[in-house]
Every structure is written in structure tokens, then in C-alpha cells.
Design an enzyme around this catalytic site. Structure first.
Site, PDB file in Angstrom:
ATOM      1  CE  LYS A 116       1.101 -12.262  -0.330  1.00 17.28           C
ATOM      2  NZ  LYS A 116       0.292 -11.603   0.376  1.00 17.28           N
ATOM      3  CE  LYS A 158       5.140 -11.608  -1.397  1.00 17.56           C
ATOM      4  NZ  LYS A 158       4.815 -12.221  -2.588  1.00 17.56           N
ATOM      5  N   GLY A 165       2.734  -3.876  -0.042  1.00 15.28           N
ATOM      6  CA  GLY A 165       4.104  -3.506   0.758  1.00 15.28           C
ATOM      7  C   GLY A 165       4.000  -3.628   1.977  1.00 15.28           C
ATOM      8  CG  HIS A 208       4.988  -6.450  -9.860  1.00 13.22           C
ATOM      9  ND1 HIS A 208       4.936  -6.369  -8.334  1.00 13.22           N
ATOM     10  CD2 HIS A 208       4.016  -7.023 -10.288  1.00 13.22           C
ATOM     11  CE1 HIS A 208       3.864  -6.487  -7.972  1.00 13.22           C
ATOM     12  NE2 HIS A 208       3.145  -7.090  -9.334  1.00 13.22           N
ATOM     13  CG  HIS A 235       8.609  -4.221  -0.752  1.00 13.48           C
ATOM     14  ND1 HIS A 235       9.561  -4.977  -1.742  1.00 13.48           N
ATOM     15  CD2 HIS A 235       9.336  -3.957   0.276  1.00 13.48           C
ATOM     16  CE1 HIS A 235      10.842  -5.056  -0.759  1.00 13.48           C
ATOM     17  NE2 HIS A 235      10.689  -4.605  -0.041  1.00 13.48           N
ATOM     18  CD  GLU A 275       0.417  -8.278  -7.749  1.00 10.39           C
ATOM     19  OE1 GLU A 275       1.367  -7.875  -7.626  1.00 10.39           O
ATOM     20  OE2 GLU A 275      -0.860  -7.494  -7.106  1.00 10.39           O
ATOM     21  NE  ARG A 292      -6.263  -5.677  -2.932  1.00 10.43           N
ATOM     22  CZ  ARG A 292      -5.481  -4.993  -3.648  1.00 10.43           C
ATOM     23  NH1 ARG A 292      -5.573  -4.037  -4.490  1.00 10.43           N
ATOM     24  NH2 ARG A 292      -4.066  -5.053  -3.084  1.00 10.43           N
TER      25      ARG A 292
END
Length: 630
Positions: A116, A158, A165, A208, A235, A275, A292
Site C-alpha cells: 500500500k 493498515k 479488515g 467507502h 473494517h 477503492e 482480484r
């Protein structure tokens, strides 16, 4: 040409992939752990290969064994579904090196988005807006404390390589950060084999919203509209819908085009999801890209009329996208809920056990169920506790909501704790009906959404008793099956018949006298499985059993001076030692179940007298973990 496909996953996604593959004339091969030997996805495959063991690291996460299974079965391609190895760049490279086709993006694209931290830098270069945060290599608690101070609390920790989550913690104060960081790192290491973390500013009341994209090997890329996935617990998404309510066309296009830029920046191929967090002002920020297929892909299929797994297989064959951006349909509205084996009233702790009752209703137009279980299956503590997904489509959001409510009411689950009644309350809540959505929806409305734990009223017990008698299997005398004494009607001469029952439900016991024949029973869902009656009461499917009150009293000896495990799982960390004094709320142990950590805390002050388990031990729900002296 792909003629044989190995599905390197389990549960509902494996069943769903096999359905499309077989419709395309492709032979399917299932891999399975020892505990999944009789699972539904194994039964539905054309062939099956067992990966001995139960731990994910031995089975569904074992790259060498997955590839060996594909080669031994003659498969030309592997579909990783979602979860497990679906976003593992090493796996993608190993599949390619073995001369096999991965139904997914190339290893380089997974690598680019797998971290990330690195993904944030790439997105900044591509002109995709980012949430302020820290994505550095220094993983010390001090580095995160300094970064949080600059960004401002609350912050979100994260897992850099994660999703679903896992390895994610919200931190509101500096004093919480070090402990939360350690826990998140352990979760991430266990779930993904990588404990690298990043930190982001935690936005208040965001939505979200994610964009489904598809890219082919010729460089073409389209977005298949957006999904709102704001309603979450831990989450992790609970309800998803498409399109996102209240999104104007201009904003929808801007977000879709940003998602396409994100995919093209890394040379993406196949299905993926970009996202975003969307704030109240209509500004959106990149969160992550899932390289994915997503759990919630059926709502996109419902509003476009497309089969996304079929698209994946065609793209893996080297074919071009079948539609241009202008040709992508958008029809009606769709909503999906996820059925989990979990207890919403205990902070959504995952549950395991036997599915003594599992019934799906006959589907009406606009309804769909993707499930990977059947009645009699066991839900193990080894994997994610999702049982399946219920999806409804309608001409508009309200029609989809009503169809989904009907579908959920007709789906009956018993024998293991589950979130069915919680989902019903969610769908019926006025704020959901009004599309007042954000990621804090569940915490904000918790008082309305959690089950009522007050004592059950007399009307419940009377109805339970009548259904219990009505569903009682007839007792037959071997010597005279036609004798009136062989019936359960409570025959009396010259007086009303009465049957006395001692019933138990939800920890309560009641003695009930039922007159037979009595008034007509109220209309309710009541299903008998052996000695257990499952009765639908105000949206809750409650288990009612008959008991011997004397035997129950003799065995009712609650343990004293200790704490018990709230679920099946393994002890990953012990935080105290014998002789140590603790205060209420002191962390005692960390229990891991289904890749999520749960802290066991002291419920009172005392001294630890004895530890009954060591780190690494498996424990069952209700097991006494330690002895605590007052």
C-alpha cells in the site's frame, strides 16, 4: 485454450467460479484441506486434490502444493478466487514460471499494488487523490507516534500487504498506538506473511465507494460503475450496493476515470477494484486497489447483466474486452448482504460449530444466493466465517431492498451463531432506508441493530410450546401402534388435555402447560431438527430445547475464579504471569480466530493464580484460560 481449471480457494467463491467455468465447457478441479474434505465446493468440482492439513499456511496458502496439484490434475490455469493467494505476487510469478495461466493480473501489477505504501506513490504520480498519512519504511512505534502527531488523531493503522479488515486498527489517542501497532503487525503477519504497516488520517463520516475495473492484454480498460460498501464491522464489509446511492453522474465519471488511470499506471490485466473514501463534500481519496475479484462482485453483475468470471476467463485466453466504456449497461439497483457465522452481540466474534439447520428459499425474480455450505456442514475456526451472500436486484433501490428482505427472511440458519437477524435489522433501519450511509453506520446505530437480550415474554414461551408439541415426532408403541396411549395428544377422559413442558431457550428456562387441543397457532416459522425447535421470533431464529430441570440444576456449576475463551481459536500471546496482580480491563491474553485477534481482559481485580494454556495452544469456546483469585 483453457480446458481444465484449478480453483485455489474454498467456500462460496469456489462454487461460483465452478458454475461459470462448467457452463463454458471447462473441467474444474478443487483443492481442499483435510477439514474441507466433504465441503460443498469439493462435491461440485469435477475432480479434487487434498492438501493434507488444516492451517492455511499448510493448504490454501501453500504455493508449491497448489502448483503441484494443478500439474498433477492436468489443469492449464489456476483461479485464486479472492483471499488466500489472490493478491500474492510470488504466487503469480510461480504460476507463470510453471507454465500455467493465472486468472488474474501479472505479478508486476500485484507487486505494484501489494504494498500500500508503494501504491500511494504510484497513485500520486497518476494524479489520483490520496489521504494524508505515513508510508515509510521505519516501522518502529516511535516513527508511527511522530507521524500520527503530524497527521492528527484519529488515525488508521493498515497492513501494507493486507485487506479484508485484517491488520487494521483505529487509534484515537497516542497512549493506544504502541499496543495497537503490535496487534496489527501480528494480525498482518499471520494473515499475509508480511507485517509492514502504514498510517492514514482517519476521516470522519466518510463513505467507502469502490470502482470495478476490467483491463485486457491489449491495453484496453473500462470501469463497470461503482459500489457503495460503507456499512462495515471490524473494517470488513457487511452490505454492498450498486450503484452508490446519491452519486451524481459527473462524480461517477470522475471516480471511474481515476480508477482507470490507476489501473493503467501499473499495466493491469483482468478484474480489479479501486477503492476510494468519499467525504461529505464530494471529494474522494484513493485507499487501495484490490488486484482480484471482490466478494461483492454480484451486485455489479446484477446492474450490468454481465458475468465477471466469464470476462476473467476470456481475458486470460488473450481476448479483448467485449464492450467499450460507452456500451457498459447500468440497469436498476442491487444490494448484497454477507451471511457470517458470528455473534453481533459479542463484538462480532467469529463462531464455529455445526450447521444443524440450513435452508435456502425458492428464489423469486431478482434474487440470488451464492453460498458454499449446506445443512450438516461444520464451520471450522481455521478460515473466514462467511457462509454465503444474498443478493437482490430491482428496478430501484427500494424494490431491491424489499426483495432482499424476503430472501433473508426465508433463509434459515441454526446450530451456529450467525448474523441473519442483525442483517434484517440493518435493512429495515430508517437510516438505511434513507440511504444515510457512512463507515460509522453500525457503531452509531448499534443500540437499534443489536439483538434484544431482555427476558423472553410469556407469549414466546406459549408459542414455542405449541410448536414444540406440533413438531414432536410421534412415539409409537411396538405392541400397539394404534393405541391412544401411543399418541402425543395428551388424551384425557372428561377434562381438557394438558401437556407440561420444561423448555430452555437463550439461557432461560420455563415450565409451560399447554392445553390440547388449543387455539389455532399463530403463523410463524418453526423448523424441527432432532430435539431442537428453531422458532422465528421477531426476526430472531431462536433454538428451543426440552430439558430435565433436575438434571440441569445438578450440572449448573459455573466456573469460579477464572476467565473462559469466548470462541474457538489459538493463544498467540500471554501478557501476564502467575502471581501478577491485575485490574479490571488489564489485557491477559490475545486469542486469534479466523485470522483476527481478540484481547482477553480481566473483568475484575485479582491475582493470576494459574495459567492453563501456553502460547500456540488451541482452545475451545468456553474453555477456562486462567485462574484469577479475588
Amino acid at each position: 485454450m483453457i480446458t481444465t481449471l484449478l480453483v485455489a480457494n474454498r467456500g462460496e467463491i469456489a462454487c461460483r467460479i465452478m458454475r461459470t467455468a462448467r457452463a463454458m465447457g471447462i473441467t474444474t478441479v478443487a483443492v481442499h484441506s483435510t477439514v474441507d474434505r466433504d465441503a460443498l465446493h469439493v462435491q461440485r468440482a469435477d475432480r479434487a486434490v487434498e492438501l493434507a492439513g488444516n492451517q492455511a499456511s499448510q493448504t490454501y496458502l501453500n504455493i508449491d502444493r497448489i502448483i503441484a496439484a494443478a500439474q498433477a490434475s492436468g489443469a492449464q490455469a489456476i483461479h485464486p478466487g479472492y483471499g488466500f493467494l489472490s493478491e500474492n505476487a510470488d504466487f503469480a510469478q510461480a504460476v507463470s514460471d510453471a507454465g500455467l495461466i493465472l486468472i488474474g493480473p501479472p505479478a508486476a501489477a500485484i507487486e505494484a499494488m501489494g504494498s500500500k505504501s508503494a501504491a500511494k506513490a504510484l497513485m500520486a504520480q497518476a494524479g489520483v487523490p490520496l489521504v494524508p498519512g505515513y508510508h515509510g519504511n521505519d516501522q518502529s512505534a516511535q516513527a508511527f507516534i511522530e507521524a500520527a502527531g503530524q497527521v492528527g488523531y484519529p488515525v488508521l493503522l493498515k497492513a501494507s500487504a493486507g485487506g479484508g479488515g485484517k491488520g487494521m486498527k483505529v487509534v484515537h489517542h497516542e497512549a493506544q498506538l504502541a499496543e495497537a501497532l503490535q496487534s496489527a503487525q501480528r494480525e498482518a503477519g499471520s494473515a499475509f506473511g508480511n507485517d509492514h504497516m502504514l498510517l492514514e488520517k482517519y476521516l470522519l463520516k466518510p463513505r467507502h465507494v469502490e470502482i470495478q475495473i476490467f483491463a485486457d492484454q491489449q491495453g484496453n480498460c473500462v470501469y463497470l460503475h461503482e459500489r457503495d460498501c460503507s456499512i462495515q464491522r471490524r473494517h470488513q464489509k457487511v452490505i454492498e450496493e450498486a450503484p452508490a446511492p446519491g452519486l451524481g453522474q459527473a462524480l461517477r465519471v470522475r471516480m471511474g476515470e481515476a480508477a482507470v488511470r490507476a489501473a493503467q499506471a501499473i499495466g493491469y490485466v483482468g478484474a480489479g477494484t479501486v477503492e476510494f473514501l468519499l467525504d461529505e463534500r464530494g471529494e474522494f481519496f484513493f485507499m487501495e486497489m484490490n488486484t482480484r475479484l471482490q466478494v461483492e462482485h454480484p451486485v455489479t453483475e446484477a446492474i450490468t447483466g454481465l458475468d465477471l468470471v466469464e470476462w476473467q476467463l476470456h481475458i486470460a485466453r488473450g481476448e479483448s474486452l467485449p464492450l467499450t466504456q460507452e456500451q457498459v449497461p447500468l440497469q436498476g439497483h442491487a444490494i448484497e448482504v454477507r451471511l457470517y457465522a458470528e455473534d453481533p452481540n459479542r463484538d462480532f466474534l467469529p463462531a464455529s460449530g455445526s450447521l444443524d439447520l440450513y435452508q435456502e428459499p425458492e428464489l423469486a425474480p431478482g434474487q440470488r444466493i451464492d453460498s458454499g455450505v449446506r445443512e450438516g456442514d461444520r464451520v471450522s475456526p481455521w478460515y473466514d466465517p462467511m457462509l454465503g451472500k444474498l443478493i437482490a436486484w430491482g428496478d430501484d433501490r427500494e424494490q431491491a431492498r424489499q426483495r432482499l428482505l424476503n430472501l433473508l427472511r426465508g433463509t434459515l440458519i441454526g446450530g451456529v451463531q450467525n448474523n441473519r437477524s442483525f442483517l434484517l435489522r440493518l435493512l429495515e433501519h430508517p437510516a438505511f432506508v434513507g440511504a444515510e450511509l457512512d463507515t460509522d453506520f453500525i457503531p452509531r446505530h448499534a443500540d437499534d441493530l443489536l439483538a434484544n437480550t431482555d427476558a423472553l415474554p410469556d407469549s414466546f414461551w406459549e408459542q414455542a410450546a405449541r410448536h414444540f408439541i406440533a413438531t414432536q415426532p410421534a412415539w409409537q408403541r411396538a405392541d400397539d401402534p394404534h393405541s391412544p396411549w401411543a399418541q402425543t395428544s395428551g388424551l384425557r377422559l372428561g377434562m381438557p388435555a394438558a401437556i407440561r413442558l420444561h423448555l430452555q431457550c437463550r439461557g432461560e428456562q420455563r415450565r409451560i402447560y399447554v392445553h390440547v387441543p388449543g387455539p389455532a397457532r399463530e403463523s410463524a416459522i418453526a423448523v424441527r431438527r432432532g430435539d431442537v425447535l428453531y422458532l422465528d421470533w421477531q426476526g430472531e431464529l431462536l433454538a428451543v430445547t426440552q430439558i430435565d430441570p433436575v438434571a440441569a440444576a445438578q450440572h449448573d456449576h459455573p466456573s469460579e475464579g477464572g476467565l473462559t475463551a469466548p470462541m474457538n481459536g489459538s493463544i498467540v500471546r500471554i501478557l501476564v504471569e502467575p502471581g501478577q496482580q491485575v485490574e479490571p480491563g488489564t489485557p491477559l491474553m490475545v486469542l486469534e480466530a479466523m485470522k483476527m485477534e481478540h484481547s482477553i481482559r480481566a473483568d475484575r481485580a485479582g491475582t493470576v493464580r494459574k495459567l492453563l494454556y501456553a502460547e500456540g495452544d488451541m482452545v475451545s469456546e468456553g474453555s477456562l484460560l486462567l485462574e484469577l483469585e479475588p
